[in-house]
Design an enzyme around this catalytic site. Structure first.
Site, PDB file in Angstrom:
ATOM      1  CG  HIS A   1      69.820 -17.572  10.882  1.00  0.00           C
ATOM      2  ND1 HIS A   1      69.348 -16.403  10.325  1.00  0.00           N
ATOM      3  CD2 HIS A   1      69.779 -17.401  12.227  1.00  0.00           C
ATOM      4  CE1 HIS A   1      69.037 -15.561  11.301  1.00  0.00           C
ATOM      5  NE2 HIS A   1      69.300 -16.141  12.462  1.00  0.00           N
TER       6      HIS A   1
ATOM      7  CG  HIS B   1      65.023 -15.864  15.472  1.00  0.00           C
ATOM      8  ND1 HIS B   1      65.212 -16.335  14.196  1.00  0.00           N
ATOM      9  CD2 HIS B   1      66.160 -15.174  15.794  1.00  0.00           C
ATOM     10  CE1 HIS B   1      66.396 -15.943  13.747  1.00  0.00           C
ATOM     11  NE2 HIS B   1      66.984 -15.233  14.700  1.00  0.00           N
TER      12      HIS B   1
ATOM     13  CG  ASP C   1      69.521 -16.796  16.831  1.00  0.00           C
ATOM     14  OD1 ASP C   1      69.602 -17.094  15.624  1.00  0.00           O
ATOM     15  OD2 ASP C   1      69.217 -15.660  17.236  1.00  0.00           O
TER      16      ASP C   1
ATOM     17  CG  HIS D   1      74.195 -14.793  18.725  1.00  0.00           C
ATOM     18  ND1 HIS D   1      73.693 -15.948  18.161  1.00  0.00           N
ATOM     19  CD2 HIS D   1      73.567 -13.763  18.099  1.00  0.00           C
ATOM     20  CE1 HIS D   1      72.809 -15.629  17.237  1.00  0.00           C
ATOM     21  NE2 HIS D   1      72.706 -14.317  17.190  1.00  0.00           N
TER      22      HIS D   1
END
Length: 318
Positions: free
Chosen positions: A85, A244, A248, A271
């Site tokens: 973030h 979001h 990321d 991720h």
């Protein structure tokens, strides 16, 4: 259409401190973003109780665990977790050089988004260092697949993200965000999107020592009946979830060690997929080139960038 690219490296004008709690440990943590010289890059400096410190460069080669967040480092005692973030805010604002001093093992989760990091950096101010910035320009498609998930880089005259997700709940379903990345676009469309999770997973995560700092103050929580538990609801109608995931992706790809020129696309990513795709790109020297501008203007177009012979430039290296 191409987007404007900055010509010169930057840093913060003055130190700025941000305090909060780690989303996984639940422990309080403070970080300070400090000015750094041109060529420093982004460095996380974890301070230990005995007065020593661990320095971790924010580059792909230093990425360890990516199961629930992005971790820099390979041992719990010498790593920094949940960097995505703050890295997204750093990347989106075009901040090249900064030393992030932290007194804990993970970044503070704040409200679960990048918004407070954006505000802190803008409060400190950003200064031009007068040294040319180098970019990584994608030259050919590079793709990583795992099961039904995939992610890829493609050549593009600018910096663009196209992120698509699919979850087996009618609240999310299949969602997509796509757009050219600029500081303004990030602030308007992505930076306030919060991390999210399912109530059904909470006990399993707690038992594993994870999400101990997660709450309705920093996460969108989805109930077993497919509704949002948070009293205030969503910040973006319907699609805060994919926004979001795009946030990321911006933070994870910031670990290239340089801004990139190209298109990043993903489907059912996260991720791990972001990290694998980035490593695939950087491990193939024919897939990219290092470029900089020769135009002494505040911003330039990607097509005005020129390749340079820079064998010493390996932003993914330690």
């Amino acid at each position: 259409m191409a987007i404007g690219l900055l010509s010169f490296q930057t840093t913060v004008a003055e130190p700025v401190t941000i305090s909060g709690a780690g989303v996984h440990s639940g422990k309080p943590v403070s970080i300070t973003l400090n000015p750094a010289e041109a060529g420093t890059g982004v460095i996380f400096q974890r301070m230990h109780a005995d007065g020593t410190s661990t320095e971790l460069k924010a580059v792909s080669s230093q990425v360890g665990n990516t199961d629930f967040c992005t971790v820099l480092g390979f041992s719990p005692a010498h790593s920094v977790a949940t960097v995505e973030h703050v890295m997204a805010a750093i990347y989106a604002l075009g901040l090249d050089n900064v030393v992030i001093e932290c007194d804990g093992a993970e970044m503070p989760i704040m409200d679960g988004s990048s918004r407070m990091f954006i505000e802190a950096i803008e409060e400190a101010g950003i200064v031009n260092l007068g040294v040319k910035r180098r970019y990584i320009r994608v030259l050919k498609p590079v793709r990583y697949e795992e099961g039904q998930s995939w992610s890829e880089f493609l050549p593009y005259d600018g910096t663009r993200f196209e992120v698509e997700i699919e979850f087996d709940t009618p609240l999310i379903g299949r969602q997509k965000w796509e757009g050219n990345l600029t500081a303004q676009t990030f602030k308007d469309e992505l930076c306030a999107a919060r991390t999210f999770g399912f109530m059904r997973d909470v006990e399993r995560l707690w038992a594993a020592g994870l999400a101990l700092g997660s709450s309705l103050e920093n996460s969108v929580v989805i109930s077993d009946d497919h509704t949002v538990i948070n009293p205030e609801g969503l910040r973006y109608p319907v699609d805060e979830f994919v926004r979001h995931k795009t946030l990321d992706a911006v933070g994870d790809l910031a670990l290239a060690g340089a801004q990139f020129i190209g298109l990043y696309r993903s489907y059912r990513g996260g991720h791990k997929m972001n990290a694998k795709a980035l490593k695939a790109l950087l491990s193939d020297p024919t897939a990219y080139e290092v470029v900089e501008t020769q135009v002494p203007a505040p911003t330039v177009r990607a097509r005005e960038m020129v390749a340079i012979n820079a064998p010493e430039f390996a932003p993914w290296s330690a």
